[in-house]
Write an enzyme that holds these catalytic residues in place. Structure first.
Site, PDB file in Angstrom:
ATOM      1  N   SER A   1      47.347 -46.216 -11.835  1.00  0.00           N
ATOM      2  CA  SER A   1      47.861 -47.141 -12.850  1.00  0.00           C
ATOM      3  C   SER A   1      49.210 -47.744 -12.505  1.00  0.00           C
ATOM      4  O   SER A   1      49.650 -48.688 -13.165  1.00  0.00           O
ATOM      5  CB  SER A   1      47.965 -46.427 -14.196  1.00  0.00           C
ATOM      6  OG  SER A   1      46.696 -46.315 -14.791  1.00  0.00           O
TER       7      SER A   1
ATOM      8  N   GLU B   1      47.182 -35.650  30.961  1.00  0.00           N
ATOM      9  CA  GLU B   1      47.317 -37.058  30.572  1.00  0.00           C
ATOM     10  C   GLU B   1      46.344 -37.998  31.296  1.00  0.00           C
ATOM     11  O   GLU B   1      45.918 -38.992  30.737  1.00  0.00           O
ATOM     12  CB  GLU B   1      48.754 -37.539  30.840  1.00  0.00           C
ATOM     13  CG  GLU B   1      49.810 -36.896  29.956  1.00  0.00           C
ATOM     14  CD  GLU B   1      49.810 -37.449  28.536  1.00  0.00           C
ATOM     15  OE1 GLU B   1      49.123 -38.467  28.285  1.00  0.00           O
ATOM     16  OE2 GLU B   1      50.481 -36.863  27.673  1.00  0.00           O
TER      17      GLU B   1
END
Length: 693
Positions: free
Chosen positions: A367, A85
């Protein structure tokens, strides 16, 4: 002259130095003023989430908050978390300027946000004090809080608080709960391979879950181990021994029935927590241990019905090679705006913070966007179902749309264009009413289009950023509510454990469309379902309005010769509920595309609706006061009389166009149903038919 120049330079440097000093003093004053004392407060009561009937659906249980002192945490765990980390954790003052510079360099080279630079201290600051937005302001605040935390606590204290507050998956908050969940032991007993596995989880608990993805978890664990070796934390012999060790889980503590229940609700719970953070400014730390009671709009029946449909592989088409397509769906009560159900993935997982395709997905709607960008605003502009629209070869500065069947009819009514989902009339009509009118109407429905969408392609859903299923459901809910929009929301209110309300949804209904025009649009979309492209979306016994949508594969060399589609959509509603469904792949390529039609998405919508409304008595769409069908029929007859004359003059209407991003083949709707039944026999879906606009 030279003397004046030197004087100017001197003054400039002095001013710059003074400005920098003032900026530093201001920043230092701000950092000093921040209060980080609550990091030392003990974890509070669990937060409880309720459904719309007040029944508990989720609890961040006390079991998941088992703080452990730093003395109980083995060195291999602390080393592993730092290695993966924040390798310079013990060297920087809470913010790692070197890592920020490296990340900025990588981002600039790749032309996008690709690499982060948050330290462990910054991550703790974010979860404890800040909301998860990605603004520059938030990042600056995060850095300021990290500096103050580093000034107020030593490195071991920060590391202890961090490991006690982060999420490790499977409902486990904090490293002690994670150790018990995955290995059935106290944190102090963790071995090197076990510590490395846990250290690799916080980055993406769902992606690296050792329960749902053991291969990914093993790969992530081994990356952590190699990083530890690179940084001199373990020897090469220890590395080789740890790499050879199996995962060796000892019974994840979540009961099977509990996992199944959590999986059904996971997408909704995730949306609740995100909404609490983004709308009400609550931090993750507050939510996970603040003792709150969150009342939501979730309808357990609808959520469970949706989860059951998503658990059936026969309901979904897959890629030609069998690759499993993904999907997301959202269902909203149009009378309140309350989100009744959300499904963010076909994967059955209770993972927290997983990617939620119901709310976070952004894809072109095809559409299905026509009612939003074209037909809704056209009705508002004075067009009627019987208005004639041009349908022929068109060219708008090189933009040439075509209909799904490759043919033209010269002139069609607006009602015919909606029912058959013709592309050319939609683009021609948007040109007539103006792109800005279409954009403004979409924004009123909650879909703000960026500047990149100032073009006619939005008529066919060709958006630069796309929309989520929840955005589509919210937009269509305004049509269902006769033109009134109620902002979609998952949270009704948030209260403390002793009943004090701290947040409440108080959104008022907003008139976004004339009631008569909205009801007319509902009638048009009903015909699209009853007689047109959306037939598979018809809910038995209930009047149903809706619109299909399909987006084509990109016109690139990668897809040359490939006959398939990219995204399938259906958005629609009954008098009781509005919903939208998307089906596709997170990344479309030559191995991941679809050959089915939007009938597949419509069928998922129908099945969820049918199950959700099984115990309710069907009702009809109610027209607004004064809406008279007789006048509409008379207008229709008048339009018919003049139709021949309009057709004779069609060539004078101009020739312009849009994007051919839709296909249609109505005759294959029924084939999808037959194919689906066959797939149920085989136990998996491989749709090979094609429908849609």
């Amino acid at each position: 002259m030279k003397k004046n120049t030197r004087r100017l330079i001197t003054w400039g440097l002095g001013a710059a130095a003074l400005s920098a000093a003032l900026l530093f003093l201001t920043a230092a004053s701000y950092v000093t003023s921040l209060d980080v004392s609550k990091l030392g407060e003990p974890l509070a009561q669990p937060t409880v989430i309720l459904d719309r009937d007040g029944e508990e659906i989720y609890r961040l249980s006390v079991r998941k908050f088992e703080p452990a002192s730093i003395e109980r945490m083995p060195d291999v765990l602390l080393q592993a978390i730092v290695a993966v980390e924040d390798r310079r954790y013990y060297e920087h003052p809470g913010v790692d300027v070197r890592s920020i510079a490296r990340a900025l360099y990588v981002d600039l080279r790749q032309g996008e946000y690709a690499e982060g630079a948050s330290t462990i201290t910054q991550q703790l600051a974010k979860t404890a004090f800040l909301t998860p937005d990605k603004s520059i302001e938030r990042k600056l605040k995060e850095a300021a809080y990290a500096l103050k935390i580093d000034m107020s606590y030593d490195k071991q204290e920060v590391l202890e608080r961090y490991l006690n507050s982060i999420y490790f998956g499977e409902g486990a908050w904090g490293v002690q709960a994670a150790s018990r969940t995955y290995f059935g032991k106290d944190v102090s007993e963790l071995t090197l391979p076990e510590a490395a596995l846990l250290a690799g989880l916080p980055k993406a608990p769902s992606r690296y879950s050792p329960v749902d993805n053991p291969e990914g978890a093993l790969e992530r664990r081994n990356i952590t181990l190699r990083l530890m070796a690179e940084q001199g934390m373990i020897t090469s012999e220890e590395l080789e021994a740890a790499l050879a060790a199996p995962l060796a889980l000892h019974g994840v503590s979540v009961e099977a029935a509990e996992r199944e229940r959590q999986a059904a609700f996971a997408s909704y719970i995730d949306a609740v927590l995100r909404e609490a953070e983004e709308r009400y400014g609550m931090t993750e730390r507050e939510l996970m241990a603040g003792g709150y009671v969150i009342a939501t709009e979730m309808d357990r029946g609808v959520q469970e019905a949706a989860a059951a449909v998503y658990a059936d592989p026969a309901m979904f088409p897959d890629a030609p090679n069998g690759a499993k397509a993904e999907s997301g769906a959202a269902f909203v009560d149009q009378s309140t705006g309350g989100i009744r159900a959300l499904i963010g993935s076909r994967e059955r997982s209770d993972a927290y913070r997983a990617f939620n395709r119901a709310t976070q997905l952004k894809r072109q709607p095809g559409s299905a966007f026509k009612p939003i960008a074209v037909y809704g605003p056209a009705l508002e502009a004075g067009y009627t179902p019987n208005s004639f629209l041009y349908d022929g070869p068109v060219d708008f500065g090189g933009y040439r749309p075509a209909n799904w069947d490759g043919g033209y009819r010269g002139v069609v009514t607006l009602a015919e264009a909606v029912r058959q989902s013709w592309n050319v009339p939609a683009v021609w009509l948007l040109d007539q009413i103006g792109v800005e009118r279409g954009r403004a109407f979409a924004e009123k429905l909650g879909i703000a289009l960026p500047d990149g969408d100032r073009n006619l392609s939005i008529a066919l859903g060709g958006l630069s950023e796309g929309v989520s299923p929840l955005q589509m459901a919210q937009a269509f809910s305004a049509f269902a509510a006769n033109g009134e929009l109620r902002r979609s929301h998952a949270i009704r209110e948030i209260a403390t454990h002793d009943g004090e309300v701290v947040a409440r949804h108080d959104g008022e209904a907003e008139r976004v469309m004339d009631a008569n025009h909205a009801y007319t649009l509902t009638l048009l979309l009903q015909h699209a379902v009853a007689e047109g492209t959306g037939r598979q979306g018809a809910v038995p016994g209930w009047p149903t309005a809706g619109k299909t949508g399909t987006t084509q594969l990109p016109d690139t060399a990668e897809f040359a010769g490939v006959d398939g589609v990219k995204d399938l959509w259906f958005a629609g509603y009954t008098p009781a509920l509005t919903g939208a469904v998307w089906i596709g792949f997170d990344r479309t390529d030559r191995e991941h595309y679809l050959t089915a039609s939007s009938a597949a998405a419509a069928a998922v919508f129908r099945e969820i609706m049918q199950r959700s409304l099984a115990d309710e008595t069907p009702t009809a769409f109610v027209p607004p006061p004064g809406y008279r069908e007789e006048e509409k029929r008379e207008e229709k007859e008048e339009k018919k009389e003049g139709r021949k004359e309009e057709k004779r003059g069609k060539k004078e209407w101009g020739s312009r166009g849009g994007d051919d991003d839709e296909r249609e083949d109505e005759e294959k709707d029924d084939e999808w149903e037959e194919e689906k039944e066959e797939r149920k026999e085989r136990g998996k879906g491989k749709g090979k038919d094609r429908e849609d606009d």
